[in-house]
Write a protein that holds these residues in place. Structure first.
Motif, mmCIF file in Angstrom:
data_model
loop_
_atom_site.group_PDB
_atom_site.id
_atom_site.type_symbol
_atom_site.label_atom_id
_atom_site.label_comp_id
_atom_site.label_asym_id
_atom_site.label_seq_id
_atom_site.Cartn_x
_atom_site.Cartn_y
_atom_site.Cartn_z
ATOM 1 N N TYR A 30 0.838 -1.191 0.000
ATOM 2 C CA TYR A 30 0.000 0.000 0.000
ATOM 3 C C TYR A 30 0.876 1.244 0.000
ATOM 4 O O TYR A 30 2.030 1.212 0.382
ATOM 5 C CB TYR A 30 -0.934 0.008 1.226
ATOM 6 C CG TYR A 30 -2.188 0.815 0.986
ATOM 7 C CD1 TYR A 30 -2.247 2.159 1.337
ATOM 8 C CD2 TYR A 30 -3.296 0.236 0.373
ATOM 9 C CE1 TYR A 30 -3.387 2.901 1.083
ATOM 10 C CE2 TYR A 30 -4.431 0.976 0.125
ATOM 11 C CZ TYR A 30 -4.473 2.301 0.483
ATOM 12 O OH TYR A 30 -5.597 3.038 0.227
ATOM 13 N N TYR A 31 0.288 2.337 -0.453
ATOM 14 C CA TYR A 31 1.002 3.601 -0.513
ATOM 15 C C TYR A 31 1.201 4.183 0.886
ATOM 16 O O TYR A 31 0.499 3.847 1.832
ATOM 17 C CB TYR A 31 0.208 4.618 -1.341
ATOM 18 C CG TYR A 31 -0.013 4.210 -2.769
ATOM 19 C CD1 TYR A 31 -1.176 3.551 -3.149
ATOM 20 C CD2 TYR A 31 0.933 4.495 -3.747
ATOM 21 C CE1 TYR A 31 -1.401 3.195 -4.460
ATOM 22 C CE2 TYR A 31 0.711 4.141 -5.065
ATOM 23 C CZ TYR A 31 -0.445 3.487 -5.412
ATOM 24 O OH TYR A 31 -0.666 3.134 -6.715
ATOM 25 N N SER A 33 1.538 7.990 3.017
ATOM 26 C CA SER A 33 1.378 9.439 3.007
ATOM 27 C C SER A 33 2.123 9.983 4.219
ATOM 28 O O SER A 33 2.441 9.241 5.154
ATOM 29 C CB SER A 33 -0.105 9.841 3.023
ATOM 30 O OG SER A 33 -0.784 9.238 4.103
ATOM 31 N N TYR A 48 1.377 12.449 -0.491
ATOM 32 C CA TYR A 48 0.405 11.367 -0.573
ATOM 33 C C TYR A 48 0.782 10.421 -1.706
ATOM 34 O O TYR A 48 1.534 10.795 -2.618
ATOM 35 C CB TYR A 48 -1.021 11.900 -0.742
ATOM 36 C CG TYR A 48 -1.283 12.626 -2.050
ATOM 37 C CD1 TYR A 48 -1.017 13.982 -2.184
ATOM 38 C CD2 TYR A 48 -1.799 11.946 -3.149
ATOM 39 C CE1 TYR A 48 -1.261 14.648 -3.363
ATOM 40 C CE2 TYR A 48 -2.041 12.598 -4.329
ATOM 41 C CZ TYR A 48 -1.769 13.954 -4.443
ATOM 42 O OH TYR A 48 -2.018 14.601 -5.635
ATOM 43 N N ALA A 49 0.263 9.222 -1.626
ATOM 44 C CA ALA A 49 0.554 8.195 -2.640
ATOM 45 C C ALA A 49 2.049 8.091 -2.909
ATOM 46 O O ALA A 49 2.492 8.112 -4.060
ATOM 47 C CB ALA A 49 -0.218 8.495 -3.925
ATOM 48 N N ASP A 88 1.684 7.428 7.241
ATOM 49 C CA ASP A 88 0.353 6.803 7.304
ATOM 50 C C ASP A 88 0.259 5.818 6.152
ATOM 51 O O ASP A 88 0.615 6.146 5.026
ATOM 52 C CB ASP A 88 -0.713 7.908 7.190
ATOM 53 C CG ASP A 88 -2.080 7.423 6.728
ATOM 54 O OD1 ASP A 88 -2.821 8.232 6.126
ATOM 55 O OD2 ASP A 88 -2.420 6.243 6.948
ATOM 56 N N ARG A 90 -2.152 1.963 4.999
ATOM 57 C CA ARG A 90 -3.398 1.234 5.236
ATOM 58 C C ARG A 90 -3.193 -0.255 5.071
ATOM 59 O O ARG A 90 -2.263 -0.711 4.415
ATOM 60 C CB ARG A 90 -4.490 1.713 4.256
ATOM 61 C CG ARG A 90 -4.651 3.213 4.195
ATOM 62 C CD ARG A 90 -5.000 3.809 5.561
ATOM 63 N NE ARG A 90 -4.940 5.255 5.576
ATOM 64 C CZ ARG A 90 -5.984 6.047 5.357
ATOM 65 N NH1 ARG A 90 -7.165 5.520 5.081
ATOM 66 N NH2 ARG A 90 -5.860 7.363 5.393
ATOM 67 N N ASN A 95 -8.768 -0.497 3.231
ATOM 68 C CA ASN A 95 -8.158 0.828 3.388
ATOM 69 C C ASN A 95 -8.784 1.645 4.517
ATOM 70 O O ASN A 95 -8.360 2.779 4.760
ATOM 71 C CB ASN A 95 -8.202 1.603 2.066
ATOM 72 C CG ASN A 95 -9.612 1.912 1.601
ATOM 73 O OD1 ASN A 95 -10.588 1.547 2.250
ATOM 74 N ND2 ASN A 95 -9.728 2.595 0.472
#
Lengths: 109, 121
Positions: A30-31, A33, A48-49, A88, A90, A95
């Motif tokens: 997962y990405y 942030s 982000y991402a 952060d 997920r 998510n």
């Protein structure tokens, strides 16, 4: 894994480059942030991402990710960048399950 | 630009229920693009997401709150709320409401200013 690990404290000389890292198995799927938090203020999204900057965030902030590690880099750190930084991510299958790193206190010398 | 504002009592007695409301302005809470979240930060410590709600009323709670937490949404007033029962001193924290973008990479793109809630007799 449900944990994201950050170094508690990092320092950088004014104008130099600093990298703040976030490690966790969840980052493989997962990405990430990143948020900046100054004393007495709410967190502010800075990346982000993995590597995208919201509008209004200086371009000295950048992000990257490889394997189980995501990084926030500040190129040419300024005095106003002194703050706490949180990553952060997920759960890759849900998510809505939020994982925060423990935070890194950045000191600009 | 969306704004979020927390409101509620700043002092709650042990064993009682902590109740907070987040009022959203500049955007609709009924947008299907977001979760609406509560995040807390004990003094001197890090961030903890305690739960979120979708405009449909679907909720997700942090298991660490062990059934004490209820999050609700009032789309007619563009608000969502938190109720945390049986509080102890460990629940003392700054409570933030935040908007969580539902995307291939979710993230919190807007935050309230936060409200300090102290649990003490």
């Amino acid at each position: 894994s449900s944990e994201l690990t950050q170094d508690p404290a990092v320092s950088v000389a004014l104008g130099q480059t600093v990298r703040i890292t976030c490690q966790g198995d969840g980052l493989r799927g997962y990405y990430a942030s990143w948020y900046q938090q100054k004393p007495g203020q709410a967190p502010v999204l800075v990346i982000y991402a993995n590597n995208n900057r919201p509008s209004g965030i200086p371009d000295r902030f950048s992000g990257s990710s490889s394997g189980n590690t995501s990084s926030l880099t500040i190129t040419g750190a300024q005095a106003e960048d002194e703050a706490d930084y949180y990553c952060d991510s997920r759960d890759s299958s849900d998510n809505r399950v939020v994982l925060f790193g423990g935070g890194t206190k950045l000191t600009v010398l | 630009q969306v704004q979020l504002q927390e409101s509620g009592p700043g002092l709650v007695k042990p064993s009682e229920t902590l109740s907070l409301t987040c009022t959203v302005s500049g955007g609709s809470i009924s947008s299907g693009s977001y979760y609406w979240s509560w995040i807390r930060q004990p003094p001197g410590k890090g961030l903890e997401c305690i739960g979120n709600i979708y405009y449909s009323g679907s909720t997700k709670y942090n298991p660490s709150l062990k059934g004490r937490l209820t999050i609700s949404i009032d789309t007619s007033n563009n608000q969502f709320s938190l109720n945390l029962s049986s509080v102890t001193a460990a629940d003392t924290a700054v409570y933030y409401c935040a908007r969580d973008l539902i995307y291939s990479s979710s993230y919190f793109d807007s935050w309230g200013q936060g409200i300090l809630v102290t649990v003490s007799s």
